[in-house]
Design a protein around this motif. Structure first.
Motif, mmCIF file in Angstrom:
data_model
loop_
_atom_site.group_PDB
_atom_site.id
_atom_site.type_symbol
_atom_site.label_atom_id
_atom_site.label_comp_id
_atom_site.label_asym_id
_atom_site.label_seq_id
_atom_site.Cartn_x
_atom_site.Cartn_y
_atom_site.Cartn_z
ATOM 1 N N PHE A 342 25.790 -10.467 -0.584
ATOM 2 C CA PHE A 342 25.890 -11.590 -1.527
ATOM 3 C C PHE A 342 25.882 -11.068 -2.970
ATOM 4 O O PHE A 342 26.646 -11.543 -3.820
ATOM 5 C CB PHE A 342 24.731 -12.570 -1.324
ATOM 6 N N MET A 343 25.019 -10.092 -3.253
ATOM 7 C CA MET A 343 24.946 -9.518 -4.602
ATOM 8 C C MET A 343 26.250 -8.814 -4.975
ATOM 9 O O MET A 343 26.733 -8.937 -6.110
ATOM 10 C CB MET A 343 23.783 -8.529 -4.683
ATOM 11 N N ILE A 344 26.824 -8.075 -4.026
ATOM 12 C CA ILE A 344 28.093 -7.380 -4.289
ATOM 13 C C ILE A 344 29.185 -8.387 -4.614
ATOM 14 O O ILE A 344 29.968 -8.206 -5.552
ATOM 15 C CB ILE A 344 28.486 -6.516 -3.076
ATOM 16 N N ALA A 345 29.253 -9.467 -3.840
ATOM 17 C CA ALA A 345 30.270 -10.496 -4.076
ATOM 18 C C ALA A 345 30.067 -11.166 -5.431
ATOM 19 O O ALA A 345 31.031 -11.461 -6.146
ATOM 20 C CB ALA A 345 30.227 -11.537 -2.955
ATOM 21 N N TRP A 346 28.806 -11.382 -5.797
ATOM 22 C CA TRP A 346 28.497 -12.056 -7.064
ATOM 23 C C TRP A 346 28.849 -11.170 -8.251
ATOM 24 O O TRP A 346 29.521 -11.601 -9.191
ATOM 25 C CB TRP A 346 27.018 -12.434 -7.096
ATOM 26 N N VAL A 426 40.762 -19.465 -9.627
ATOM 27 C CA VAL A 426 40.873 -20.922 -9.794
ATOM 28 C C VAL A 426 40.362 -21.316 -11.176
ATOM 29 O O VAL A 426 40.956 -22.150 -11.866
ATOM 30 C CB VAL A 426 40.083 -21.660 -8.691
ATOM 31 N N TYR A 427 39.256 -20.696 -11.593
ATOM 32 C CA TYR A 427 38.661 -21.022 -12.897
ATOM 33 C C TYR A 427 39.630 -20.701 -14.036
ATOM 34 O O TYR A 427 39.786 -21.497 -14.974
ATOM 35 C CB TYR A 427 37.359 -20.247 -13.070
ATOM 36 N N VAL A 445 32.855 -15.429 -18.581
ATOM 37 C CA VAL A 445 32.286 -14.618 -17.501
ATOM 38 C C VAL A 445 30.925 -15.171 -17.077
ATOM 39 O O VAL A 445 30.606 -15.226 -15.888
ATOM 40 C CB VAL A 445 32.163 -13.147 -17.939
ATOM 41 N N ILE A 446 30.111 -15.600 -18.054
ATOM 42 C CA ILE A 446 28.801 -16.167 -17.732
ATOM 43 C C ILE A 446 28.951 -17.461 -16.934
ATOM 44 O O ILE A 446 28.265 -17.680 -15.929
ATOM 45 C CB ILE A 446 27.999 -16.430 -19.018
ATOM 46 N N VAL A 447 29.858 -18.338 -17.392
ATOM 47 C CA VAL A 447 30.099 -19.596 -16.659
ATOM 48 C C VAL A 447 30.586 -19.299 -15.243
ATOM 49 O O VAL A 447 30.159 -19.940 -14.274
ATOM 50 C CB VAL A 447 31.134 -20.464 -17.415
ATOM 51 N N LEU A 448 31.473 -18.307 -15.124
ATOM 52 C CA LEU A 448 32.000 -17.929 -13.817
ATOM 53 C C LEU A 448 30.887 -17.411 -12.906
ATOM 54 O O LEU A 448 30.854 -17.717 -11.710
ATOM 55 C CB LEU A 448 33.086 -16.872 -13.979
ATOM 56 N N MET A 449 29.972 -16.630 -13.465
ATOM 57 C CA MET A 449 28.849 -16.124 -12.668
ATOM 58 C C MET A 449 27.966 -17.275 -12.170
ATOM 59 O O MET A 449 27.456 -17.238 -11.050
ATOM 60 C CB MET A 449 28.030 -15.138 -13.487
ATOM 61 N N LEU A 451 29.059 -20.404 -11.597
ATOM 62 C CA LEU A 451 29.817 -21.089 -10.550
ATOM 63 C C LEU A 451 29.775 -20.307 -9.234
ATOM 64 O O LEU A 451 29.573 -20.891 -8.161
ATOM 65 C CB LEU A 451 31.267 -21.276 -10.997
ATOM 66 N N ASN A 452 29.954 -18.983 -9.338
ATOM 67 C CA ASN A 452 29.899 -18.171 -8.126
ATOM 68 C C ASN A 452 28.485 -18.119 -7.561
ATOM 69 O O ASN A 452 28.301 -17.993 -6.348
ATOM 70 C CB ASN A 452 30.398 -16.747 -8.418
ATOM 71 N N GLY A 453 27.486 -18.205 -8.436
ATOM 72 C CA GLY A 453 26.113 -18.274 -7.962
ATOM 73 C C GLY A 453 25.872 -19.534 -7.147
ATOM 74 O O GLY A 453 25.191 -19.504 -6.113
ATOM 75 N N ILE A 454 26.454 -20.644 -7.600
ATOM 76 C CA ILE A 454 26.330 -21.901 -6.856
ATOM 77 C C ILE A 454 27.034 -21.790 -5.509
ATOM 78 O O ILE A 454 26.508 -22.210 -4.468
ATOM 79 C CB ILE A 454 26.909 -23.074 -7.681
#
Length: 488
Positions: A342-346, A426-427, A445-449, A451-454
Motif C-alpha cells: 500500500f505504501m509503495i502504491a501511495w 484521471v486527476y 501532488v499533495i491533493v493527489l496524495m 485522493l490516493n490515500g482515500i
C-alpha cells in the motif's frame, strides 16, 4: 532580481499552458489560467497553505514530547522534510525548467551568474516545506525560548543544504546526456544509484535518531556534543552557543560551494547541453504500439538524464527503509507485506510529476504525431509504474522465498500501483479531449496524495474486513473505471 524571477516563473507556466491545446486555443481561457497559475505569490501562498495542514500535525508531535530533549529529537527528525523536498524539487525541476528554454533570452546578456535566477526560481518550490515546519518551531519557541529560534535557523540551513546538493546533482549530471556506447545507460543508472545511496546516509542518521529517542537519557550529553551531520546537528540547539558555531560552520562551507556551483552551472547552460558519447550505435527502426513507443521513448530520455531517473526512483526509495525493516524482522506474512505494498502504491503516485515533465519542449513533436490522448496516458502509465511495480515484485519475491504462500500477492504488486497511477491520470486529464501536457505543482501532488490515500484507505479497509481476494477485485475494478475515464 525578484522581478526577473517573477517573470521567469510566469514564462515557465505560460509555456506549460501553451502545451495544452484546449487552453492555448482559447485566448481568454489562457489569460485566466495564466493569471492564476503564473502568479508567483499566489502559487506560493496556496502551496504553503496545503503544507501547513501537515505542519500542524508535525507541531502536535513536537508539542506532545514530555521534555525538552525529546521534543528536540522529534523536531530534528522532521527537519528531514525541508532537506528532502529541496533536494528532490531542485534536482527534478532544474532539468525541466532549463529544457523549456526560459533562460535562453538571458544567455546573450552580460550576466556573470545568471544561474542564480534558476536557483531562486527553484527555491520558490522549497518555501512550502519550510512553512510546514513553522508550527513545530512555534511550539518549541513558546516552550523553550531561543531553542525554537535556533531550530528555525537549522531548518532553513537544511533546506539550503538540500537545494545546494540538488544543484550539484544537476550541474554534474543534468547538463550531461549520455548517448551511445554499450554501457551508457548503466553509467547513468550507476550515477543515480550513487545519488540515492548518498541520500541513504541521511536515512541512516534518521534511524539512529529513533534509537536515541528511546535511549536519550543515557546519550543526551554525547548526542548534543558530537552531532555534526544534518539533521543530527539540529539537536545542538540544546546548547545555543555550540549550535550557533555549528550553524556558522555550515554556512561557511555551503555558501562557497553554492557560489561555485552557480558559476559552473551558468557556464554549462551557456555552452548548451553536454552530450557524452562513447563508441557508435547502429540505428534500428522499430514499429511498436503507440503506448509502448511512448514508454520506450520516456525510458530512453530518463536513462540519459540522471536527475529525472532520481525523480522516478526517489519516491519508492522513501519506502525502502520500511520494507527492509519488515523483512529483517521476519515479516513474512500477508499482514506484514500488504501494508508495505500500500505504501509503495501511495508513494509511487508522486512520480506523475516527473513523468509529465520528461518531454519539455519536445512535447510539440508528440502533438504532431497521430497519437490519441488515451494512447499517451497509457504510455505514461507504463513509465510511471515501472519503478513501483518492480519494487513491489521484488518485495513479494523475497517474502515468497521465505514463505512460498505469499506468491499470491504478486498481482497486488501490479494492481495497486496501477490503481493509484490511473487515479493520478484521471486527476490531471479529466475533461481533456486533445493531447496535452497538464500543469503540475506541489499543491497538485499533495491533493493527489490525499485522493490516493482515500482510495487506498478504502481498499485496505476491504482487505482488513473481507480478505485479500476481495481487495484485489476492488483495486482491479478501480483500475478499469479510472482507465475508462481517460479513454478517448
Amino acid at each position: 532580481m525578484l522581478e526577473i524571477v517573477r517573470i521567469l516563473y510566469k514564462e515557465l507556466h505560460y509555456r506549460r499552458l501553451k502545451n495544452n491545446p484546449q487552453i492555448a486555443s482559447d485566448p481568454k481561457k489562457l489569460a485566466k489560467q495564466l493569471k492564476t497559475s503564473g502568479d508567483l505569490v499566489r502559487g506560493v501562498i496556496f502551496q504553503s497553505a496545503v503544507f501547513l495542514l501537515f505542519g500542524f500535525m508535525i507541531g502536535m508531535a513536537v508539542n506532545s514530547a514530555d521534555d525538552e530533549f525529546k521534543a528536540v529529537v522529534v523536531f530534528s527528525t522532521y527537519a528531514m522534510l525541508p532537506f528532502v523536498m529541496a533536494l528532490y524539487t531542485t534536482a527534478v525541476n532544474a532539468s525541466y525548467a532549463t529544457s523549456m528554454g526560459i533562460f535562453e533570452p538571458l544567455k546573450p546578456l552580460p550576466i556573470k551568474t545568471g544561474a542564480k535566477y534558476l536557483s531562486l526560481l527553484l527555491m520558490v518550490d522549497n518555501v512550502p516545506a519550510l512553512v510546514a515546519m513553522l508550527p513545530a518551531v512555534a511550539f518549541l519557541t513558546l516552550s523553550y525560548g531561543i531553542v525554537g529560534f535556533l531550530g528555525l535557523l537549522w531548518v532553513v540551513v537544511g533546506a539550503f543544504l538540500g537545494h545546494t546538493l540538488g544543484l550539484v546533482i544537476f550541474s554534474l549530471f543534468g547538463l550531461r546526456t549520455s548517448v551511445g556506447g554499450r554501457f551508457s545507460g548503466l553509467k547513468t543508472l550507476a550515477r543515480a544509484i550513487g545519488i540515492l545511496l548518498f541520500i541513504g546516509m541521511f536515512y541512516a542518521i534518521n534511524y539512529l535518531q529513533a534509537y536515541v529517542s528511546e535511549h536519550y537519557e543515557e546519550l543526551a550529553g554525547l548526542f548534543s556534543r558530537y552531532a555534526i551531520a544534518y539533521p543530527f546537528s539540529v539537536t545542538s540547539i540544546l546548547e545555543p552557543l555550540t549550535s550557533v558555531l555549528m550553524l556558522l560552520g555550515y554556512v561557511a562551507v555551503l555558501v562557497p560551494v553554492y557560489l561555485a556551483v552557480i558559476g559552473r552551472l551558468w557556464e554549462g547552460m551557456g555552452e548548451g547541453r553536454i552530450v557524452s558519447q562513447s563508441g557508435s550505435t547502429v540505428f534500428k527502426a522499430k514499429t511498436l504500439p503507440p503506448a509502448l513507443a511512448i514508454a520506450v521513448k520516456d525510458f530512453k530520455i530518463v536513462f540519459r538524464k540522471s536527475a529525472l531517473l532520481v525523480g522516478l526512483i526517489l519516491p519508492i526509495f522513501i519506502v525502502l527503509p520500511t520494507a527492509l525493516s519488515v523483512l529483517s524482522e521476519g515479516g513474512t506474512s500477508e499482514q506484514a507485506i500488504m501494508p508495505v505494498l500500500f505504501m509503495i502504491a501511495w508513494m509511487g503516485s508522486i512520480g506523475v510529476d516527473t513523468v509529465l515533465k520528461i518531454d519539455g519542449l519536445a512535447f510539440e513533436v508528440l502533438q504532431s504525431l497521430p497519437i490519441t490522448p488515451s494512447q499517451f496516458v497509457r504510455g505514461k502509465l507504463i513509465t510511471m509504474n515501472a519503478v513501483p511495480v518492480s519494487a513491489g515484485f521484488l518485495l513479494v519475491a523475497v517474502a515468497a522465498y521465505l514463505n512460498p504462500s505469499l506468491v499470491r500477492l504478486l498481482p497486488a504488486a501490479v494492481v495497486l500501483p496501477l490503481m493509484t497511477s490511473s487515479l493520478a491520470m484521471v486527476y490531471f486529464y479529466r475533461g481533456e479531449k486533445e493531447l496535452s501536457l497538464p500543469e503540475t505543482n506541489v499543491g497538485d501532488v499533495i491533493v493527489l496524495m490525499i485522493l490516493n490515500g482515500i482510495a487506498l484507505g478504502t481498499v485496505s479497509a476491504v482487505w482488513f474486513l473481507f480478505g485479500y481476494w476481495y481487495t484485489l477485485a476492488l483495486a482491479l475494478a478501480g483500475v478499469v473505471v479510472f482507465l475508462k475515464a481517460v479513454s478517448r
